[in-house]
Design an enzyme around this catalytic site. Structure first.
Site, PDB file in Angstrom:
ATOM      1  CG  ASP A  12      38.078  37.841  43.179  1.00 28.86           C
ATOM      2  OD1 ASP A  12      38.025  39.094  43.213  1.00 28.86           O
ATOM      3  OD2 ASP A  12      38.167  37.191  42.123  1.00 28.86           O
ATOM      4  CG  HIS A  13      37.019  43.379  47.992  1.00 35.00           C
ATOM      5  ND1 HIS A  13      35.653  43.334  48.211  1.00 35.00           N
ATOM      6  CD2 HIS A  13      37.487  44.268  48.890  1.00 35.00           C
ATOM      7  CE1 HIS A  13      35.324  44.163  49.173  1.00 35.00           C
ATOM      8  NE2 HIS A  13      36.420  44.742  49.612  1.00 35.00           N
ATOM      9  NE  ARG A  14      38.004  39.761  40.179  1.00 29.81           N
ATOM     10  CZ  ARG A  14      38.288  38.921  39.201  1.00 29.81           C
ATOM     11  NH1 ARG A  14      38.391  39.354  37.970  1.00 29.81           N
ATOM     12  NH2 ARG A  14      38.480  37.641  39.434  1.00 29.81           N
TER      13      ARG A  14
END
Ligand code: COA
Length: 423
Positions: A395-397
């Protein structure tokens, strides 16, 4: 006073089908409220209430066929209603919607009615009664977006209400409507060839919901890498017989579990959950890892707890028990909860790489494909090595690309020389 409401002259030959009943016994209706919708092969007609009153009895149902003079319902008429003129006027003007595919003119179209309820050009191929169209127009809803539930893919008032309710809920949700939505209605596939239909099992329905939620919630990237497991494989084969005598099947998976637990401790940025609504990160001080298990009933992800505290043989045993429980549909709800990371191993089946979907609210998942012998350039020459493909989706967040690359690189080191796991 009860008044029998009858079908007026519809201007069509023979009988027509009742396709919508818009009122229920006990409803109060105002003059010109839609009572029901009739449909011939040429047109849909809405029958308006000729006067205001309370519906006392309904004498037909959806699917019935009616003709001029048939009694539709009994209306307790308001005392103040001027009966005769209103009845005559209303019954002369059923609201008509012409079917676009039919070339002949619709039977009865009063100019005033047509002007009052023009058919929206873009929605003209959609089946819906004039009242539904009017409401949709007033609310700015494109009818094509509404899933129809009526006969012949007809959009009913309830469908429009359900659509509006869903849109309002989305608009009011904290993620501003980015949560899973109802997909557009499917075409009728039987027009292309023979089909049959099966119900989704509960687990399939839950998986579909969870996947969609993960997909729309987490912006995901997949980092690919390879681990040289030549020595690990040799060690595994040496230990296999010993493990079997203890009743344990020793596969690559327990080594992967152990290596991931080590890497999650070394790089704890991947052992978190992100809570965007509350603007915070939750760090996990435990290492529980879910393992994707394929069964005839669908995909289950049982969780191995405290992986960092268990031996390879203990992990092998636990995986076997969990996989068997999944196959027997005997997993308890608690065994499916609490993972902080997931491994999806397709290595026993094949493939060179894939992009697994992060199991939100976890922030990373490791996909494992089939290990293959490959020529690797070592000390000036090519040597055959057993290479294990790794696909880490994250999850690139919550996770940066550099952290993900460090994670797979560390896994490579750990699996390349499992003595590292002891350190
Ligand atoms: N490369 C090469 N061989 C592999 C391998 C890999 N990455 N992973 C497993 N194998 C081998 C095993 O070592 C074993 O070989 P062996 O009999 O010579 O010892 C063989 O394949 C069968 O392994 P399996 O019994 O499947 O055990 P496992 O521990 O690897 O996996 C499960 C256990 C439960 C995870 C597995 O059976 C499963 O269900 N996988 C599917 C997961 C899935 O559907 N993921 C998709 C989610 S979207």
């Amino acid at each position: 006073m009860n008044q029998a409401i009858t079908v007026p002259d519809l201007g069509v030959q023979g009988d027509v089908e009742v396709i919508e009943v818009n009122v229920a016994v006990g409803d109060r209706v105002a003059q010109n409220d839609a009572l029901l919708v009739l449909e011939s092969d040429k047109a849909s007609m809405e029958l308006p209430a000729p006067m205001s009153g309370i519906v006392r009895e309904i004498l037909l149902k959806i699917g019935d066929r009616v003709r001029q003079g048939d009694t539709v319902l009994m209306l307790e008429v308001d005392a103040s209603t001027a009966l005769a003129p209103a009845l005559d006027k209303a019954l002369e003007q059923p609201v008509v919607e012409e079917h676009k595919a039919v070339q002949q003119p619709a039977p009865v179209v009063s100019k005033s009615t047509a002007a009052a309820l023009p058919i929206d050009h873009d929605d003209s191929s959609i089946h819906a009664g004039p009242a539904v169209r009017k409401l949709a127009r007033e609310l700015g809803v494109e009818l094509g977006r509404v899933a129809p539930s009526g006969p012949r893919q007809r959009v009913l008032k309830d469908d429009l209400n359900a659509y509006i309710k869903e849109m309002v809920q989305k608009a009011q949700s904290p993620d501003f409507g980015l949560s899973p939505s109802t997909p557009a209605p499917l075409p009728d596939f039987s027009q292309f060839g023979e089909v049959s239909v099966r119900e989704l099992s509960r687990i399939q329905a839950l998986t579909a919901k969870g996947m969609l939620n993960s997909w729309v919630t987490a912006p995901q990237v997949t980092q690919f890498d390879q681990a040289d497991i030549t020595e690990l494989e040799q060690f595994r084969k040496e230990q296999k017989a010993r493990a079997e005598s203890a009743g344990v099947k020793l596969t690559v998976l327990p080594f992967l579990l152990k290596a991931c637990a080590y890497a999650l401790k070394a790089l704890p940025q991947l052992n978190v959950s992100i809570d965007v609504a509350q603007q915070r990160i939750i760090d996990k001080h435990y290492v529980h890892i879910g393992i994707a298990v394929d069964t005839p009933h669908g995909l289950f992800v049982p969780v191995v707890r405290d992986v960092d505290k268990k031996s390879i043989l203990e992990l092998a045993q636990e995986v076997a028990v969990l996989a068997q429980s999944a196959a027997d549909k005997k997993l308890l709800p608690g065994q499916l909860q609490g993972a902080s990371f997931t491994i999806s191993s397709l290595g026993s089946i094949g493939g060179t790489a894939f992009t697994p979907i992060v199991n939100v609210p976890e922030v990373a998942i490791l996909g494992v494909s089939k290990a293959q012998m490959q020529p690797v350039f070592v000390n000036g020459q090519f040597v055959p090595r057993l290479m294990l493909p790794l696909s880490l989706s994250y999850d690139h967040r919550a996770v940066n690309g550099a952290e993900a690359a460090r994670f797979t690189s560390l896994l490579g080191q750990l699996l390349g020389d499992i003595r590292n796991l002891l350190l």
